[in-house]
Design an enzyme around this catalytic site. Sequence first.
Site, PDB file in Angstrom:
ATOM      1  N   ASP A 130       0.831  -1.229   0.128  1.00  0.00           N
ATOM      2  CA  ASP A 130       0.036  -0.065  -0.059  1.00  0.00           C
ATOM      3  C   ASP A 130       0.804   1.175  -0.200  1.00  0.00           C
ATOM      4  O   ASP A 130       2.149   1.277   0.307  1.00  0.00           O
ATOM      5  CB  ASP A 130      -0.846  -0.173   1.225  1.00  0.00           C
ATOM      6  CG  ASP A 130      -1.993   1.057   1.056  1.00  0.00           C
ATOM      7  OD1 ASP A 130      -2.404   1.298  -0.060  1.00  0.00           O
ATOM      8  OD2 ASP A 130      -2.497   1.435   2.256  1.00  0.00           O
ATOM      9  N   GLU A 180       2.531   5.022  -3.982  1.00  0.00           N
ATOM     10  CA  GLU A 180       2.633   5.922  -5.186  1.00  0.00           C
ATOM     11  C   GLU A 180       3.980   6.873  -5.209  1.00  0.00           C
ATOM     12  O   GLU A 180       4.282   7.138  -6.658  1.00  0.00           O
ATOM     13  CB  GLU A 180       1.422   6.767  -5.185  1.00  0.00           C
ATOM     14  CG  GLU A 180      -0.022   6.355  -5.031  1.00  0.00           C
ATOM     15  CD  GLU A 180      -0.327   5.430  -3.965  1.00  0.00           C
ATOM     16  OE1 GLU A 180       0.225   5.593  -2.973  1.00  0.00           O
ATOM     17  OE2 GLU A 180      -0.889   4.503  -4.158  1.00  0.00           O
ATOM     18  N   ASP A 185      -8.900   3.814  -2.105  1.00  0.00           N
ATOM     19  CA  ASP A 185     -10.069   4.506  -1.106  1.00  0.00           C
ATOM     20  C   ASP A 185     -11.241   4.961  -2.067  1.00  0.00           C
ATOM     21  O   ASP A 185     -11.275   6.016  -1.866  1.00  0.00           O
ATOM     22  CB  ASP A 185      -9.212   5.373  -0.306  1.00  0.00           C
ATOM     23  CG  ASP A 185      -8.324   4.831   0.523  1.00  0.00           C
ATOM     24  OD1 ASP A 185      -8.191   3.584   0.592  1.00  0.00           O
ATOM     25  OD2 ASP A 185      -7.434   5.709   0.791  1.00  0.00           O
TER      26      ASP A 185
HETATM   27  C1  GLC Z   1      -4.729   3.309   2.768  1.00  0.00           C
HETATM   28  C2  GLC Z   1      -5.223   2.235   2.108  1.00  0.00           C
HETATM   29  C3  GLC Z   1      -6.643   1.620   2.726  1.00  0.00           C
HETATM   30  C4  GLC Z   1      -5.990   0.940   4.129  1.00  0.00           C
HETATM   31  C5  GLC Z   1      -5.330   2.340   4.837  1.00  0.00           C
HETATM   32  C6  GLC Z   1      -4.694   1.860   6.126  1.00  0.00           C
HETATM   33  O1  GLC Z   1      -5.778   4.319   2.809  1.00  0.00           O
HETATM   34  O2  GLC Z   1      -5.874   2.449   0.710  1.00  0.00           O
HETATM   35  O3  GLC Z   1      -7.035   0.507   2.235  1.00  0.00           O
HETATM   36  O4  GLC Z   1      -6.967   0.646   4.903  1.00  0.00           O
HETATM   37  O5  GLC Z   1      -4.302   3.014   3.993  1.00  0.00           O
HETATM   38  O6  GLC Z   1      -3.512   1.243   6.044  1.00  0.00           O
END
Ligand code: GLC
Length: 820
Positions: free
Chosen positions: A412, A415, A486
């Site tokens: 995650d 980017e 998200d």
């Molecule tokens: C980011 C991710 C989401 C995750 C959050 C906390 O917003 O896109 O899916 O739950 O981080 O890690």
Amino acid sequence: MKFNLNILGILTLPMLASIAAIAQTSPVKTPGNISTVKIEGQKVSFATQNAYGEVTVYAPNVIRVRLDKQPLGRDFSYAVIAKPLQVKADIDQTNNEITISTDSLQAKITKAPFSVAFYTRDGKVINQDEAGLTTSWIGEEVATYKKMQEGERFIGLGEKTGNLDRKGSGYTNWNTDAFGYRTDQDPIYSSIPFYVGIHNNLNYGIFLDNTYQSDFNFGASNNRFSSFSAQGGEMNYYFIYNKNLADIITSYTGLTGRMAMPPLWSLGYQQNRYSYYPDTEVLRVAQTLREKKIPADGITLDIHYMDNYKLFTWDKNRFPDPLKMSNKLNDMGFKTTVIVDPGIKVEQGYGAYERGLKDNIFIKYSDGQNYTGQVWPGWCHFPDFTSEKGRKWWGNEVKFFAKTGVSGLWNDMNEIATWGQKMPNNVLFDYDGGLTTHKEARNVFALNMARASYESARTEMKKRPFILTRAGYAGLQRYTAIWTGDNRAEDDHMLLGVRLLNSLGVSGVPFTGMDIGGFTGNSTVALFTRWMQIGAFTPYFRNHTGVNTKSSEPWAYGEEALEISRNYVNLRYRLLPYLYSSFYEATLNGQPVMRTLAIDYTHDSKVYDTQFHNQYFFGRAFLVAPSESNKGFAKVYFPKGKFYDLYTDAVEMGNQEKIIPLTTKQLPVYVKESSIIPMQSLIQNTSEKPTDTLVVHVYKGDVNNSFVYYEDDGESYNYENGVFHKRTISYDAVAKTILFGKVEGSFKSKFNNLKLVFHGFNNISSFNKSGKSIIVKDDFVSFISPISKFDPQGTANPIEGVNVKSVVVKNDKDSFTISY
Ligand code: GLC
């Protein structure tokens, strides 16, 4: 400036010189005329007045074009893994042009001034530079302009919001953390600079392999051209021509690679939230899934499993014994996936930080100081995934999870996301030996993070790992699945999600998902159930929600929603043999599991109508018509052919729009005529064995069809050495046969018997297997269970299903034919 023609009305040499002077002083630089040409085998190299270029035949249907203001530099790509094929290509030149002819197409390069055009073998224009604009530079920015063809449409470009048909819109590729994005926001997380143009019964693909920020214009604010540009680097694009759009995807994934077989468990249902903790809560959720009989295979752990968000740690209070927990989950049929973010907290004494410093793997400013940006743990350094050393370092750290029984890595914030969202451009990246700035490296950071995770997990976790990423670049399918970040708990977002996954599919990525139920905000009951229904028909099926939202497990929305959700999760599990085989196809030829109708009905304009553009095929057989949760009716478009209502077998003829009533209990799903759909008995997770009968549904139709059935152990890499079970099942509408081809591979199928279920064959009473008559039974099939009568005064919901004929035969390895 105005040029007065002389009395004869012609331009004189001095006048031409003035025009040339304007061209020279224009801030837009064009290549000008070709001055020298070198033809070597399949490649044409040339110099123009202002540029250098190369046109290479990559395959009979793939031509690569490179151009730069300076002599062409290092030829390096994170996306393209294919080398040019040795092909028959005739390259000729005259004073005016260079012609490249292959078995598939003809490319013509005009010399004065330089421009390129592509034609079919019989001379139709597929795609051509817009004369006058062609390729040009404004400072470091390079752009290629293509003449807008009559009726031209554009699809693909990966994870892009907006309509299926992108005509009239412009897009930017710059990987962006887009929390709670709008349904028209651009850019969002990942960049795949590949699109398909469609016009006049032709279609082609263009892949711009340049990792700088790129911009695509499909006739936005102009009526002259479509264009693609990058903020730096070379113009470097691949032109792909195939007669059928599906084959363009195959050609594109021939260049950028295809996915490996996923672990079977990753196709089961996954439960998540931000965040489940402590371990007892994780186990409670797992236990509840079992008690409520919602089949499930995965639990994903979000950032709260870590000690203060520090990567490669577990919070000792919340998760005192992670291995014990994963083992327990494993015994219950659950695999654990953990989130990993690239930010390593700057904190003396913290292991990963110290090791990163020691191994010198963090990205740095141009003066050599490590870059520091803020993310969940506070101020962080970031590994340079664009260096071999950085990827190795990460791979070594990731072993930590293998030791704690983890089966999946959820990459995650890659980017790179940092608070402020303005990473400085003077941060440097190794770019595998081509030291560069943030400007060129940003878009491939995530791809290389996923690659490092995959390569390490593949060896360390022994079994096939599951890798998920948020950001990426072309070629990401080689290492990872992707989800759309998200999203919001809103109807529009659910439908946008469908289009995002469809578009990713066109762009070479088959393993895709979205947060089912919505990440930000709270779903309504109706939205949640509709989303669960759609989720069952998406490649990666994970329920996820944000940190401060209401509970969003299937039981959190009341009994009825629970039963509806269960129906569709059950159906998903029964469909796993079909789904797994569909993934196998993706590994072979890059075909997506979720297919926009544009892939198979490319030149049917209805498919692009915004009333219908969310419709898609799940695999080759199911036509899914997603619609909002709050509507009583929907309009569905049936393309050419014949379709069966999944629940009633009612036949809908193609080339027809139809208004259908909606209920919250059912998602409109139709089966295409002549489909072959292998299914299994219901299981609660993929480590449970189904009964030993594979149920093959066959839908009568007027067209021939075939399906490659594929099975293996679902977890190891033995299939790479032939340990699989695979056969082609062919339906011949004219010969009235279903041919089971000889089994290939050495894997012993789970299924000793085959039950063939015939839909629409109701007047037929005699079937035979390779000439010998077989017993035909009248049977009844139901794909979903009736919802309970919650109101004691109400009436019970009837069982919905269909009367069919069925036969049971042995699952012989040799070929056999069922005739009717
Ligand atoms: C980011 C991710 C989401 C995750 C959050 C906390 O917003 O896109 O899916 O739950 O981080 O890690």
